[in-house]
Design a protein around this motif. Structure first.
Motif, PDB file in Angstrom:
ATOM      1  N   ALA A 175     -11.631   4.631 -11.219  1.00  0.00           N
ATOM      2  CA  ALA A 175     -12.460   5.779 -10.839  1.00  0.00           C
ATOM      3  C   ALA A 175     -11.591   6.972 -10.442  1.00  0.00           C
ATOM      4  CB  ALA A 175     -13.387   5.386  -9.697  1.00  0.00           C
ATOM      5  N   LEU A 176     -10.476   6.714  -9.741  1.00  0.00           N
ATOM      6  CA  LEU A 176      -9.585   7.810  -9.355  1.00  0.00           C
ATOM      7  C   LEU A 176      -8.922   8.435 -10.578  1.00  0.00           C
ATOM      8  CD1 LEU A 176      -8.288   9.348  -6.998  1.00  0.00           C
ATOM      9  CD2 LEU A 176      -6.498   7.611  -6.947  1.00  0.00           C
ATOM     10  N   LEU A 177      -8.538   7.618 -11.544  1.00  0.00           N
ATOM     11  CA  LEU A 177      -7.938   8.156 -12.769  1.00  0.00           C
ATOM     12  C   LEU A 177      -8.939   8.998 -13.549  1.00  0.00           C
ATOM     13  CD1 LEU A 177      -5.915   5.025 -13.913  1.00  0.00           C
ATOM     14  CD2 LEU A 177      -4.962   7.180 -13.067  1.00  0.00           C
ATOM     15  N   PRO A 229       0.835  -1.212   0.000  1.00  0.00           N
ATOM     16  CA  PRO A 229       0.000   0.000   0.000  1.00  0.00           C
ATOM     17  C   PRO A 229       0.867   1.259   0.000  1.00  0.00           C
ATOM     18  CG  PRO A 229      -0.780  -1.588   1.631  1.00  0.00           C
ATOM     19  CD  PRO A 229       0.534  -2.096   1.134  1.00  0.00           C
ATOM     20  N   GLN A 230       0.371   2.286  -0.661  1.00  0.00           N
ATOM     21  CA  GLN A 230       1.156   3.523  -0.788  1.00  0.00           C
ATOM     22  C   GLN A 230       1.416   4.170   0.564  1.00  0.00           C
ATOM     23  OE1 GLN A 230      -0.756   7.002  -2.563  1.00  0.00           O
ATOM     24  NE2 GLN A 230       1.045   7.350  -3.844  1.00  0.00           N
ATOM     25  N   ARG A 231       0.404   4.201   1.437  1.00  0.00           N
ATOM     26  CA  ARG A 231       0.599   4.848   2.745  1.00  0.00           C
ATOM     27  C   ARG A 231       1.600   4.072   3.593  1.00  0.00           C
ATOM     28  NH1 ARG A 231      -2.122   1.854   6.370  1.00  0.00           N
ATOM     29  NH2 ARG A 231      -3.747   0.437   5.597  1.00  0.00           N
ATOM     30  N   VAL A 232       1.665   2.748   3.429  1.00  0.00           N
ATOM     31  CA  VAL A 232       2.638   1.936   4.168  1.00  0.00           C
ATOM     32  C   VAL A 232       4.035   2.130   3.580  1.00  0.00           C
ATOM     33  CG1 VAL A 232       3.299  -0.428   4.742  1.00  0.00           C
ATOM     34  CG2 VAL A 232       0.908   0.260   4.875  1.00  0.00           C
ATOM     35  N   PHE A 233       4.111   2.193   2.261  1.00  0.00           N
ATOM     36  CA  PHE A 233       5.404   2.318   1.585  1.00  0.00           C
ATOM     37  C   PHE A 233       6.116   3.615   1.968  1.00  0.00           C
ATOM     38  CE2 PHE A 233       8.118   3.235  -2.103  1.00  0.00           C
ATOM     39  CZ  PHE A 233       8.795   2.033  -2.211  1.00  0.00           C
ATOM     40  N   VAL A 279      -3.499   3.394  -4.026  1.00  0.00           N
ATOM     41  CA  VAL A 279      -2.902   4.704  -4.296  1.00  0.00           C
ATOM     42  C   VAL A 279      -3.943   5.789  -4.068  1.00  0.00           C
ATOM     43  CG1 VAL A 279      -1.887   6.160  -6.075  1.00  0.00           C
ATOM     44  CG2 VAL A 279      -1.221   3.765  -5.900  1.00  0.00           C
ATOM     45  N   ALA A 280      -3.562   6.793  -3.279  1.00  0.00           N
ATOM     46  CA  ALA A 280      -4.427   7.946  -3.046  1.00  0.00           C
ATOM     47  C   ALA A 280      -3.801   9.245  -3.519  1.00  0.00           C
ATOM     48  CB  ALA A 280      -4.769   8.063  -1.557  1.00  0.00           C
ATOM     49  N   GLY A 316      -9.243  16.728 -11.354  1.00  0.00           N
ATOM     50  CA  GLY A 316      -8.748  16.484 -10.006  1.00  0.00           C
ATOM     51  C   GLY A 316      -7.444  17.196  -9.736  1.00  0.00           C
ATOM     52  N   LYS A 317      -7.012  17.181  -8.474  1.00  0.00           N
ATOM     53  CA  LYS A 317      -5.791  17.870  -8.056  1.00  0.00           C
ATOM     54  C   LYS A 317      -4.863  16.923  -7.297  1.00  0.00           C
ATOM     55  CE  LYS A 317      -8.116  22.353  -7.704  1.00  0.00           C
ATOM     56  NZ  LYS A 317      -8.415  23.506  -6.805  1.00  0.00           N
ATOM     57  N   LEU A 318      -4.844  15.654  -7.698  1.00  0.00           N
ATOM     58  CA  LEU A 318      -3.994  14.675  -7.023  1.00  0.00           C
ATOM     59  C   LEU A 318      -2.665  14.474  -7.725  1.00  0.00           C
ATOM     60  CD1 LEU A 318      -6.683  11.970  -6.166  1.00  0.00           C
ATOM     61  CD2 LEU A 318      -5.747  13.728  -4.666  1.00  0.00           C
ATOM     62  N   ALA A 319      -2.458  15.143  -8.858  1.00  0.00           N
ATOM     63  CA  ALA A 319      -1.204  14.996  -9.603  1.00  0.00           C
ATOM     64  C   ALA A 319      -0.770  16.358 -10.122  1.00  0.00           C
ATOM     65  CB  ALA A 319      -1.373  14.010 -10.769  1.00  0.00           C
ATOM     66  N   ASP A 320       0.543  16.445 -10.370  1.00  0.00           N
ATOM     67  CA  ASP A 320       1.093  17.690 -10.904  1.00  0.00           C
ATOM     68  C   ASP A 320       1.071  17.744 -12.423  1.00  0.00           C
ATOM     69  OD1 ASP A 320       1.639  18.506  -8.305  1.00  0.00           O
ATOM     70  OD2 ASP A 320       3.628  17.562  -8.310  1.00  0.00           O
TER      71      ASP A 320
END
Length: 483
Positions: free
Chosen positions: A363-365, A310-314, A340-341, A372-376
């Protein structure tokens, strides 16, 4: 003459001096005054011995804590040196095959340094808790709580205030008790099924787009209670983690995933299988070390295995866990970033830590593509950015064909979801141990062709051996044909 330090004296010295002065006073002085001075000297000697012993214990504890701190500083320095050695090794002109053993050794050293740091931290924490408990006990002995006055006898025994409350409580107790008993029984069934190893693995394919050709599988765990009851992870993972069975479940799943990897290794196409670990395992370097030992036993099949993190664990892994992941990566294990969040990635850093896949919800993609504002960067450029670092973007939870078309518009080459195939159970023969090559190639005995032990039959013309075929070199045949 050197000065005598009182702190350097043994605690027994104070007691001996006090008793000696007391005995001398009793012998030399007359009357009751001698007895009083003797007892006073002995008491002062005992008090001095107690004070000296406490001072020595405090000094030794401070020295121990200082030594632990010094060792932790040295461990941190060694970890920095190991990291610099790893960077130098990456810069050296060496082949991948030559550098792999050295990288594995460096990662193992990093993991050992992290484990030693954890143990020292536990020792320091235990000493601190011990000191706190001692201070509490001494405070209670110095200031005992006031005892309540004994006035219970003045209150009549037949007076019972707040009588209606027990009646209200008894009305709600049966329902709560029934729910509690049902939860305990269910937890006991889950624990028993896990102890018996009744873990099943279902596979959901990961396909390439747009051809929808299977490239790999994700191993999804199920728990079998009986012939009619099969639990999903959301129904038993909480109980498993509360009872501390997370590492046991992960070991069972990893063993089955390695058996599937062994089966996939015999098929063309470089197929792989991915599996997940519980949160308890990612939070324990000892559990990860146990799983890494399982991977070492199945080293020939880990090329077809992918471990999902998981991303938060990594992002919050401890140095010991990062070292173990680095050792696994050096030995050939690949990792996938899931749950991934945040879509802000550093492909170079992920690739250096062994990540080869990033799994993001479809759905997130789509939400990111719609503003959205989750990526630059734009959602359509995420797959290209990861591909530059040799990392594949996998769109998971793809539910229908219009969503597949949207993923193709975003340039995503891998997909997973119910539109391609639901999770399906694995055939039992996949987990069967392969037969040895000698046994598989051994010819079956031809008992029907065995001749009877008779001299007449052996000398019979029909049983004579066939004439030997004379082999002619191909050059002679070619020479005759061209003559």
């Amino acid at each position: 003459m050197a000065r005598i330090r009182l702190s350097a004296l043994s605690p027994a010295a104070s007691g001996v001096v006090g008793f000696s002065l007391g005995a001398a006073a009793i012998l030399l002085l007359p009357g009751n005054l001698a007895n009083a001075l003797g007892l006073l000297s002995a008491g002062l000697g005992l008090a001095g011995a107690t004070a000296l012993s406490r001072r020595n214990a405090a000094r030794e504890r401070e020295q121990l804590l200082a030594a632990i701190g010094e060792v932790k500083v040295r461990l941190a320095t060694n970890a920095i040196r190991v990291d610099s050695m790893a960077k130098r090794l990456d810069q050296m002109p060496m082949g991948e095959a030559d550098a792999a053993p050295a990288k594995a050794m460096l990662h193992e050293l990093t993991a050992e340094v992290g484990l030693l740091g954890d143990l020292l931290q536990q020792v320091a924490t235990t000493l601190g808790e011990h000191d706190d408990q001692l201070s509490r006990i001494e405070g209670r002995l110095a200031n005992p709580p006031p005892q309540p006055a004994r006035i219970a006898a003045l209150v009549p025994e037949r007076v019972e205030p707040h009588a209606p409350e027990p009646l209200i409580a008894t009305r709600h107790d049966p329902a709560e008790a029934a729910q509690r008993r049902a939860a305990e029984e269910r937890a006991a069934l889950i624990s028993e099924a896990l102890a018996k190893g009744q873990v099943e693995v279902h596979l959901q394919p990961i396909v390439s787009l747009p051809q929808r050709r299977t490239r790999g599988y994700e191993a999804l765990v199920r728990l079998r209670l009986d012939e009619k009851t099969l639990l999903l992870p959301s129904e038993f993972l909480t109980t498993v983690e509360e009872r501390g069975f997370g590492p046991t479940l992960d070991a069972l799943v990893l063993t089955r995933a390695l058996a599937i990897a062994r089966h996939l290794g015999s098929k063309p196409g470089e197929l792989f299988v991915s599996c997940n670990f519980s949160a308890a395992t990612w939070g324990s370097s000892r559990a990860l070390a146990a799983l890494s030992r399982i991977l070492e036993k199945y080293h020939d099949h880990i090329g077809n295995l992918v471990i999902e993190v998981p991303q938060r664990v990594f992002r919050v892994l401890e140095p010991a866990s990062l070292g173990l992941l680095g050792a696994m990566s050096a030995n050939g294990v690949r990792f996938a970033l899931d749950h991934v969040a945040d879509l802000r990635f550093d492909p170079v850093s992920l690739h250096d830590r062994g990540v080869r896949f990033v799994k993001v919800s479809a759905a997130l993609l789509l939400a990111e593509a719609r503003g959205g504002k989750l990526a630059d960067i734009a959602a359509g450029d995420i797959a290209v950015q990861l591909a530059r670092g040799s990392i594949q973007l996998v769109a998971e939870e793809v539910e229908d064909d219009p969503m597949v078309a949207d993923m193709l518009d975003l340039g995503i080459a891998f997909g997973q979801g119910i539109v391609f195939s639901p999770p399906r159970p694995v055939r039992p023969e996949v987990f069967a141990e392969p037969q040895p090559a000698e046994a598989a190639q051994a010819p079956k005995p031809a008992t029907a062709m065995a001749p009877p032990a008779s001299a007449e039959v052996v000398e019979h013309p029909a049983m004579a051996p066939p004439p030997a075929v004379k082999r002619v070199p191909f050059r002679d045949i070619l020479r005759r044909a061209t003559a």
